[in-house]
Design an enzyme around this catalytic site. Structure first.
Site, PDB file in Angstrom:
ATOM      1  N   ASP A 207      39.529  38.775  50.184  1.00  0.00           N
ATOM      2  CA  ASP A 207      38.189  38.374  50.112  1.00  0.00           C
ATOM      3  C   ASP A 207      37.818  37.097  49.433  1.00  0.00           C
ATOM      4  OD1 ASP A 207      35.311  38.713  50.604  1.00  0.00           O
ATOM      5  OD2 ASP A 207      35.074  39.472  48.787  1.00  0.00           O
TER       6      ASP A 207
ATOM      7  N   SER B 260      38.323  42.250  42.150  1.00  0.00           N
ATOM      8  CA  SER B 260      38.171  43.353  42.745  1.00  0.00           C
ATOM      9  C   SER B 260      39.177  44.230  41.978  1.00  0.00           C
ATOM     10  CB  SER B 260      38.856  43.503  44.310  1.00  0.00           C
ATOM     11  OG  SER B 260      38.835  44.601  44.829  1.00  0.00           O
TER      12      SER B 260
ATOM     13  N   HIS C 187      34.007  43.896  43.182  1.00  0.00           N
ATOM     14  CA  HIS C 187      34.031  45.035  44.090  1.00  0.00           C
ATOM     15  C   HIS C 187      34.109  46.260  43.215  1.00  0.00           C
ATOM     16  CE1 HIS C 187      36.251  42.192  47.187  1.00  0.00           C
ATOM     17  NE2 HIS C 187      35.022  41.997  47.145  1.00  0.00           N
TER      18      HIS C 187
END
Length: 316
Positions: free
Chosen positions: A257, A141, A167
């Site tokens: 995540d 991310s 992400h």
């Protein structure tokens, strides 16, 4: 060739009977016993067994839950008290078991002979084409792009599938793929139905990416997980059936995540790493991964690349 068999049955009496029946044939040797599906997956003999003899009704993790994973590396014969036409047995065959017998069949000499024949056939069955090699799963991310570029430079010529959940804003996965190609990697956005080919496959924006039962890419538009779509949690959880071939790496990012999927993945035999938090601009995701399981190891990206160059990824 001697067929090496690992028996999975929670009944010592049943396991002993199966062993005695099998070893009446000089071409069959029992190399171990497991009482649960979890023991079957982690048993030391699993690495050398040609065939797993699996009861579907076991505690903790039943036989049906592990057949797909076991069938990826060995033949599977189901021996269960369930009828051959039952839904569970049909599902076991669909997931990769080559044959099934009812335990009551073993009371007769013809039934015992059928068992030995089924085991010998399963031992000779060729491995599924294109399967069996390691798979690298990467979650990233905020702050992960430099690490991905470093991995592209270092792993561009390592012939393993690299599945990436990063992400980023919608539509930017193609820009990232272009950037990774500029660093020497074969990279593109994944498509539904893709095989696990030796290239960098990026999850498309607004789609979850998973590995299906045929070991192909599945894309779904389900709701966000952990606030993200795509979510690393979805990809990592889907890889549990092939965990022994998986290497997972969590890169820089905010949030957690992927962390919830790591304990099961590592318990099933995956090698799991988190980018050393001190080299991350956003260390939350690696820290969450390290807290999720003691089997997750911190590693600097340069060291991870060196591991891959020494073919450590190929040991899975």
């Amino acid at each position: 060739m001697t067929a090496r068999v690992l028996i999975a049955d929670d009944s010592d009496i049943a396991a002993a009977l199966l062993e005695a029946i099998l070893e009446e044939d000089a071409g069959i040797r029992v190399v171990g016993r497991a009482r649960t599906g979890a023991e079957l997956l982690s048993h030391p003999a699993a690495a050398i067994a040609d065939v797993a003899l699996v009861d579907l009704l076991m505690p903790e993790l039943d036989g049906l839950s592990v057949i797909r994973s076991v069938a990826a590396r060995a033949g599977v014969v189901v021996v269960s008290s369930l009828p051959r036409g039952s839904a569970a047995v049909r599902e076991a065959l669909a997931q990769g078991a080559s044959d099934s017998l009812e335990k009551r069949d073993l009371a007769s000499a013809p039934g015992r002979a059928r068992l030995r024949a089924a085991v010998l056939r399963a031992a000779r069955r060729p491995a599924p084409a294109g399967r069996g090699g390691p798979v690298l799963l990467i979650a990233g991310s905020t702050g992960a792009i430099p690490a991905l570029e470093q991995l592209a430079r270092g792993l561009g010529h390592v012939d393993v599938p690299v599945l990436i959940v990063q992400h980023m804003p919608d539509g930017r996965e193609r820009d990232l793929a272009r950037a990774l190609r500029g660093h020497g990697a074969r990279a593109r956005a994944a498509r539904a139905g893709d095989a696990l080919s030796p290239e960098f496959l990026l999850a498309p924006s607004a789609r979850h990416m998973a590995i299906d039962a045929r070991e192909r890419i599945q894309l779904t538009g389900d709701g966000p997980v952990n606030g993200h779509r795509p979510s690393a949690e979805v990809l990592l959880a889907s890889a549990a059936p092939l965990a022994r071939r998986v290497v997972a790496l969590v890169l820089s990012g905010l949030g957690s995540d992927g962390a919830r999927a790591l304990p099961e993945l590592s318990d099933r035999g995956a090698r799991c790493f988190a980018q050393e938090p001190s080299e991350c601009s956003a260390p939350d995701m690696p820290r969450a991964a390290l807290l999720a399981s003691r089997r997750v190891r911190p590693i600097r990206i340069a060291d991870f690349v060196e591991l891959a160059r020494r073919s450590a990824l190929r040991e899975g």
